[in-house]
Design a protein around this motif. Structure first.
Motif, PDB file in Angstrom:
ATOM      1  N   UNK A  12       0.822  -1.206   0.000  1.00 22.46           N
ATOM      2  CA  UNK A  12       0.000   0.000   0.000  1.00 22.46           C
ATOM      3  C   UNK A  12       0.861   1.264   0.000  1.00 22.46           C
ATOM      4  N   UNK A  13       2.118   1.128   0.433  1.00 24.35           N
ATOM      5  CA  UNK A  13       3.035   2.264   0.357  1.00 24.35           C
ATOM      6  C   UNK A  13       3.325   2.657  -1.082  1.00 24.35           C
ATOM      7  N   UNK A  14       3.446   1.672  -1.966  1.00 22.08           N
ATOM      8  CA  UNK A  14       3.644   1.970  -3.383  1.00 22.08           C
ATOM      9  C   UNK A  14       2.420   2.676  -3.966  1.00 22.08           C
ATOM     10  N   UNK A  15       1.229   2.269  -3.530  1.00 17.34           N
ATOM     11  CA  UNK A  15       0.015   2.960  -3.952  1.00 17.34           C
ATOM     12  C   UNK A  15       0.036   4.403  -3.454  1.00 17.34           C
ATOM     13  N   UNK A  16       0.437   4.579  -2.188  1.00 19.01           N
ATOM     14  CA  UNK A  16       0.491   5.924  -1.607  1.00 19.01           C
ATOM     15  C   UNK A  16       1.507   6.805  -2.326  1.00 19.01           C
ATOM     16  N   UNK A  17       2.651   6.236  -2.713  1.00 21.62           N
ATOM     17  CA  UNK A  17       3.652   7.010  -3.448  1.00 21.62           C
ATOM     18  C   UNK A  17       3.091   7.491  -4.785  1.00 21.62           C
ATOM     19  N   UNK A  18       2.354   6.619  -5.468  1.00 13.81           N
ATOM     20  CA  UNK A  18       1.725   7.034  -6.717  1.00 13.81           C
ATOM     21  C   UNK A  18       0.719   8.145  -6.492  1.00 13.81           C
ATOM     22  N   UNK A  19      -0.062   8.032  -5.429  1.00 14.20           N
ATOM     23  CA  UNK A  19      -1.047   9.074  -5.116  1.00 14.20           C
ATOM     24  C   UNK A  19      -0.365  10.402  -4.808  1.00 14.20           C
ATOM     25  N   UNK A  20       0.709  10.360  -4.020  1.00 14.15           N
ATOM     26  CA  UNK A  20       1.440  11.587  -3.686  1.00 14.15           C
ATOM     27  C   UNK A  20       2.065  12.224  -4.919  1.00 14.15           C
ATOM     28  N   UNK A  21       2.553  11.383  -5.829  1.00 10.88           N
ATOM     29  CA  UNK A  21       3.138  11.914  -7.056  1.00 10.88           C
ATOM     30  C   UNK A  21       2.109  12.700  -7.856  1.00 10.88           C
ATOM     31  N   UNK A  22       0.862  12.230  -7.834  1.00 11.34           N
ATOM     32  CA  UNK A  22      -0.196  12.958  -8.528  1.00 11.34           C
ATOM     33  C   UNK A  22      -0.704  14.144  -7.741  1.00 11.34           C
ATOM     34  N   UNK A  23      -0.870  13.965  -6.412  1.00 14.41           N
ATOM     35  CA  UNK A  23      -1.415  15.032  -5.570  1.00 14.41           C
ATOM     36  C   UNK A  23      -0.500  16.251  -5.520  1.00 14.41           C
ATOM     37  N   UNK A  24       0.802  16.029  -5.578  1.00 13.28           N
ATOM     38  CA  UNK A  24       1.755  17.143  -5.526  1.00 13.28           C
ATOM     39  C   UNK A  24       2.015  17.754  -6.889  1.00 13.28           C
ATOM     40  N   UNK A  25       1.473  17.150  -7.937  1.00  7.11           N
ATOM     41  CA  UNK A  25       1.694  17.658  -9.281  1.00  7.11           C
ATOM     42  C   UNK A  25       3.011  17.218  -9.896  1.00  7.11           C
ATOM     43  N   UNK A  26       3.741  16.335  -9.200  1.00  7.07           N
ATOM     44  CA  UNK A  26       5.026  15.866  -9.732  1.00  7.07           C
ATOM     45  C   UNK A  26       4.817  15.087 -11.032  1.00  7.07           C
ATOM     46  N   UNK A  27       3.732  14.289 -11.073  1.00 10.98           N
ATOM     47  CA  UNK A  27       3.365  13.570 -12.296  1.00 10.98           C
ATOM     48  C   UNK A  27       1.921  13.896 -12.636  1.00 10.98           C
ATOM     49  N   UNK A  28       1.606  13.948 -13.915  1.00 11.68           N
ATOM     50  CA  UNK A  28       0.256  14.229 -14.352  1.00 11.68           C
ATOM     51  C   UNK A  28      -0.601  12.963 -14.289  1.00 11.68           C
ATOM     52  N   UNK A  29      -1.906  13.162 -14.193  1.00  8.18           N
ATOM     53  CA  UNK A  29      -2.814  12.017 -14.128  1.00  8.18           C
ATOM     54  C   UNK A  29      -2.744  11.187 -15.402  1.00  8.18           C
ATOM     55  N   UNK A  30      -2.423  11.851 -16.542  1.00  6.49           N
ATOM     56  CA  UNK A  30      -2.291  11.106 -17.794  1.00  6.49           C
ATOM     57  C   UNK A  30      -1.174  10.067 -17.718  1.00  6.49           C
ATOM     58  N   UNK A  31      -0.160  10.354 -16.884  1.00  2.00           N
ATOM     59  CA  UNK A  31       0.921   9.384 -16.694  1.00  2.00           C
ATOM     60  C   UNK A  31       0.390   8.114 -16.042  1.00  2.00           C
ATOM     61  N   UNK A  32      -0.510   8.285 -15.084  1.00  3.56           N
ATOM     62  CA  UNK A  32      -1.122   7.129 -14.438  1.00  3.56           C
ATOM     63  C   UNK A  32      -1.926   6.295 -15.413  1.00  3.56           C
ATOM     64  N   UNK A  33      -2.657   6.962 -16.318  1.00  2.06           N
ATOM     65  CA  UNK A  33      -3.423   6.234 -17.334  1.00  2.06           C
ATOM     66  C   UNK A  33      -2.487   5.420 -18.229  1.00  2.06           C
TER      67      UNK A  33
END
Length: 316
Positions: A12-33
Motif C-alpha cells: 500500500x506504500x507503493x500505492x500511496x507514493x503514486x497518489x502523492x506523485x499525482x497530488x503534488x503535481x510531480x506527475x500528471x494524471x495522464x501518466x497514471x493512465x
C-alpha cells in the motif's frame, strides 16, 4: 515489525507514493493512465502467461475455492444493492453500482502484486485460478444487470447479441488472452526459447510495482466529493462483510490452508475502477463509486492486515 505487516505496508506504500506523485503535481494524471495501460496491456498479461506455463495447481481445490469466493461476492453484491436502494433510497441503476462497489475486488492492479508479496508464487498461482473465472463472471453479471436496470431501449437486445458482445470483450481482454495463451503453450509441452524467456521475465517482473504505482496515481483524479455516508457503508460491506463470508465458507468447505488464506485476502481487497466504469455506463452513481473506491483503498491498509491475521490464526 512482523513480515506480514511490513509486506502490507510496502504494497500500500507503493500505492500511496503514486497518489502523492499525482497530488503534488510531480506527475500528471495522464501518466497514471499510461502506466495502467502498460500494466494491464503488457506486463500483467505476460506475468499471467508465465504463470500458466509453469504453475502447479495441485491441491488448490478450484471448485471449492471458486464457490467460497463467489458466495462471498454474491452476499456482498446483494447487500450493497439493498443498502443503496433501501437504506439510501437510490434507484435500481445506482443499486447496481452499489452492489459492484461492494463485491468487485481489485484483483489485478492490487491483488496480483499483493499476493506475490504476501504468499509468493504459490499464492499467486491460486489467485490466478480466481482471476481466470472472476473477470468473465463479473463482466457477464454486469452486462445482465445493465440490461435489467439500464435505460430502456425501444427493442430489447437479442440474447445472441449479448453473448456475442460478451465473448468479444472476454477474448480481447489482455488478461484473459495471457491466461489462455499460457495454457495453450503449456499444452504443447514445448519449452520456451531462452531469448523469449528473457523478454517475458524482464516485463513480467516489473508488473507488480508498476501496477501499484499506477493505481495510486490514478486515485488522484477520483477524489472524494459527496455521497460520503453511502460510500462509507459500501466500504464496510466490501472490507468487512465480504472477507468474513469468505472466511466462513473457506472453513466450511475445508479448503487447504493456503487456498483459504488467498480466498480471504482476495475478498478483503478494496474495490477497483470497474465500479466507476459501470457507473459511467449507467450515467449515475459516478461520485458514489469513486468515493467508495478511494475510501476503501485507504482503509484497506488496516482491514486487509486484520483479515490476513485472522485467516492465519484460523488456517495456520
Amino acid at each position: 515489525m512482523s513480515p506480514l505487516v511490513e509486506t502490507v505496508l510496502f504494497v500500500f506504500g507503493l500505492v500511496a507514493l503514486g497518489y502523492l506523485a499525482g497530488a503534488t503535481g510531480y506527475l500528471r494524471s495522464e501518466t497514471g493512465d499510461a502506466l495502467s495501460e502498460f500494466a494491464i496491456g503488457v506486463a500483467l498479461p505476460l506475468l499471467l502467461f508465465r504463470t500458466m506455463i509453469g504453475a502447479d495447481f495441485h491441491g488448490s481445490a478450484p471448485w471449492s475455492l471458486w464457490a467460497t469466493y463467489f458466495i462471498a461476492v454474491t452476499v456482498a453484491w446483494t447487500a450493497g444493492h439493498l443498502v443503496t436502494t433501501r437504506m439510501f433510497g437510490r434507484d435500481g441503476q445506482a443499486g447496481v453500482v452499489g452492489g459492484v462497489s461492494s463485491a468487485f475486488s481489485n484483483l489485478v492492479l492490487l491483488g496480483i502484486p499483493f499476493m506475490l508479496g504476501v504468499f509468493g508464487q504459490e499464492g499467486f498461482e491460486i489467485l490466478s485460478l480466481i482471476v481466470s473465472v472472476h473477470l468473465p463472471t463479473m463482466m457477464m453479471a454486469s452486462i445482465i444487470l445493465f440490461e435489467m436496470f439500464g435505460p430502456r431501449r425501444s427493442e430489447p437486445m437479442h440474447p445472441v447479441v449479448i453473448i456475442r458482445d460478451f465473448l468479444r470483450k472476454i477474448l480481447t481482454n489482455p488478461l484473459i488472452v495471457g491466461i489462455l495463451a499460457g495454457l495453450a503453450w503449456r499444452a504443447t509441452g514445448v519449452p520456451m526459447p531462452g531469448l523469449a524467456t528473457r523478454f517475458i521475465d524482464a516485463l513480467a517482473n516489473i508488473a507488480g510495482p508498476v501496477a501499484l504505482f499506477a493505481m495510486g496515481l490514478g486515485l488522484k483524479k477520483f477524489g472524494i466529493s459527496g455521497n460520503i455516508k453511502p460510500a462509507l457503508a459500501l466500504s464496510v460491506l466490501k472490507l468487512m462483510l465480504m472477507p468474513a463470508v469468505a472466511l466462513l465458507f473457506a472453513w466450511l468447505f475445508g479448503l487447504p490452508p493456503l487456498s483459504a488464506k488467498v480466498a480471504v485476502a482476495a475478498a478483503s481487497l478494496p474495490s477497483g475502477v470497474n465500479s466507476y466504469l459501470i457507473a459511467t455506463q449507467f450515467g449515475t452513481g459516478q461520485a458514489l463509486a469513486s468515493n467508495q473506491m478511494t475510501i476503501a483503498t485507504a482503509c484497506a491498509v488496516a482491514t486487509t492486515a486484520f483479515w490476513l491475521t485472522i485467516a492465519t490464526m484460523v488456517f495456520g
